[in-house]
Design a protein around this motif. Sequence first.
Motif, PDB file in Angstrom:
ATOM      1  N   ALA A   1       0.831  -1.202   0.000  1.00  0.00           N
ATOM      2  CA  ALA A   1       0.000   0.000   0.000  1.00  0.00           C
ATOM      3  C   ALA A   1       0.866   1.252   0.000  1.00  0.00           C
ATOM      4  CB  ALA A   1      -0.928  -0.001   1.208  1.00  0.00           C
ATOM      5  N   MET A   2       1.968   1.229   0.773  1.00  0.00           N
ATOM      6  CA  MET A   2       2.876   2.368   0.806  1.00  0.00           C
ATOM      7  C   MET A   2       3.539   2.577  -0.553  1.00  0.00           C
ATOM      8  SD  MET A   2       5.135   2.850   4.225  1.00  0.00           S
ATOM      9  CE  MET A   2       5.572   1.158   4.390  1.00  0.00           C
ATOM     10  N   LEU A   3       3.922   1.485  -1.204  1.00  0.00           N
ATOM     11  CA  LEU A   3       4.620   1.589  -2.481  1.00  0.00           C
ATOM     12  C   LEU A   3       3.708   2.067  -3.597  1.00  0.00           C
ATOM     13  CD1 LEU A   3       6.819  -1.624  -2.372  1.00  0.00           C
ATOM     14  CD2 LEU A   3       7.507   0.713  -1.899  1.00  0.00           C
TER      15      LEU A   3
ATOM     16  N   LEU B   1       4.605  12.730  -3.138  1.00  0.00           N
ATOM     17  CA  LEU B   1       3.984  13.553  -2.103  1.00  0.00           C
ATOM     18  C   LEU B   1       3.440  14.847  -2.693  1.00  0.00           C
ATOM     19  CD1 LEU B   1       6.665  13.235   0.687  1.00  0.00           C
ATOM     20  CD2 LEU B   1       4.569  11.944   0.446  1.00  0.00           C
ATOM     21  N   ASP B   2       2.316  15.261  -2.183  1.00  0.00           N
ATOM     22  CA  ASP B   2       1.742  16.545  -2.562  1.00  0.00           C
ATOM     23  C   ASP B   2       2.123  17.532  -1.465  1.00  0.00           C
ATOM     24  OD1 ASP B   2       0.335  18.658  -3.512  1.00  0.00           O
ATOM     25  OD2 ASP B   2      -1.654  17.779  -3.190  1.00  0.00           O
ATOM     26  N   GLU B   3       3.133  18.358  -1.728  1.00  0.00           N
ATOM     27  CA  GLU B   3       3.652  19.275  -0.718  1.00  0.00           C
ATOM     28  C   GLU B   3       2.647  20.350  -0.329  1.00  0.00           C
ATOM     29  OE1 GLU B   3       6.441  18.877   0.908  1.00  0.00           O
ATOM     30  OE2 GLU B   3       6.952  17.109  -0.254  1.00  0.00           O
TER      31      GLU B   3
ATOM     32  N   GLN C   1      10.032   6.817  -2.727  1.00  0.00           N
ATOM     33  CA  GLN C   1       9.508   8.123  -3.134  1.00  0.00           C
ATOM     34  C   GLN C   1      10.517   8.854  -4.019  1.00  0.00           C
ATOM     35  OE1 GLN C   1       6.628   9.630  -2.801  1.00  0.00           O
ATOM     36  NE2 GLN C   1       5.689   7.989  -1.643  1.00  0.00           N
ATOM     37  N   ARG C   2      11.805   8.765  -3.653  1.00  0.00           N
ATOM     38  CA  ARG C   2      12.850   9.399  -4.445  1.00  0.00           C
ATOM     39  C   ARG C   2      12.922   8.778  -5.848  1.00  0.00           C
ATOM     40  NH1 ARG C   2      18.355   9.067  -1.629  1.00  0.00           N
ATOM     41  NH2 ARG C   2      16.937   7.852  -0.406  1.00  0.00           N
ATOM     42  N   ASP C   3      12.813   7.447  -5.928  1.00  0.00           N
ATOM     43  CA  ASP C   3      12.822   6.771  -7.222  1.00  0.00           C
ATOM     44  C   ASP C   3      11.631   7.203  -8.071  1.00  0.00           C
ATOM     45  OD1 ASP C   3      15.107   5.443  -6.503  1.00  0.00           O
ATOM     46  OD2 ASP C   3      14.095   3.530  -6.063  1.00  0.00           O
ATOM     47  N   MET C   4      10.466   7.333  -7.445  1.00  0.00           N
ATOM     48  CA  MET C   4       9.268   7.750  -8.169  1.00  0.00           C
ATOM     49  C   MET C   4       9.438   9.173  -8.705  1.00  0.00           C
ATOM     50  SD  MET C   4       7.151   5.259  -8.251  1.00  0.00           S
ATOM     51  CE  MET C   4       5.584   5.987  -8.632  1.00  0.00           C
ATOM     52  N   MET C   5      10.026  10.052  -7.912  1.00  0.00           N
ATOM     53  CA  MET C   5      10.232  11.426  -8.342  1.00  0.00           C
ATOM     54  C   MET C   5      11.237  11.483  -9.488  1.00  0.00           C
ATOM     55  SD  MET C   5       8.193  13.183  -6.569  1.00  0.00           S
ATOM     56  CE  MET C   5       8.672  14.873  -6.487  1.00  0.00           C
TER      57      MET C   5
END
Length: 155
Positions: A10-12, A17-19, A75-79
């Motif tokens: 679920a986390m993956l 993130l929406d800042e 998250q870094r990989d997704m960005m």
Amino acid sequence: MPSRSEEIRAMLKKGPLDESNPSLRVNPEPSSPLPTSRTAPAGSRINCPICDEDISARARKCRHCGETLDPALHQRDMMRQGAGVPYTRTKSKVAAGILAILLGVVGVHKYYLGRIGQGILYTLFFWTGIPTLLGIIEGIIYLTMDDERFWTKYG
């Protein structure tokens, strides 16, 4: 209560993130965090929650299934990937396969795929006949490989 692997899945699946909206931020410390280098003793082992293979408790990425286990790293990989584009289609798998079968003896397919070091090895050892055999095998692998898997690996 969901299992640990379900929580991680679920986390993956969550996107970047929406800042601008703090209510959508992912909690940096989940309720059941994975062991990290700070919490896991050296040499301890766990099972990957995705593929259930034995991995180091300090691992941030599973060496078997390739899934990122650390939410911050994921998250870094997704960005880095941008708008959901996991690969670029700069190389043709058909061209790589044909080059491997026809000119694999000198490693032309390795140069084409950007594996210069391997191409040099093929060129240096062309006289043994081993690169010829490997070129034919790799050519067949390239031609039968799934498109997404090929582009992910070789671009």
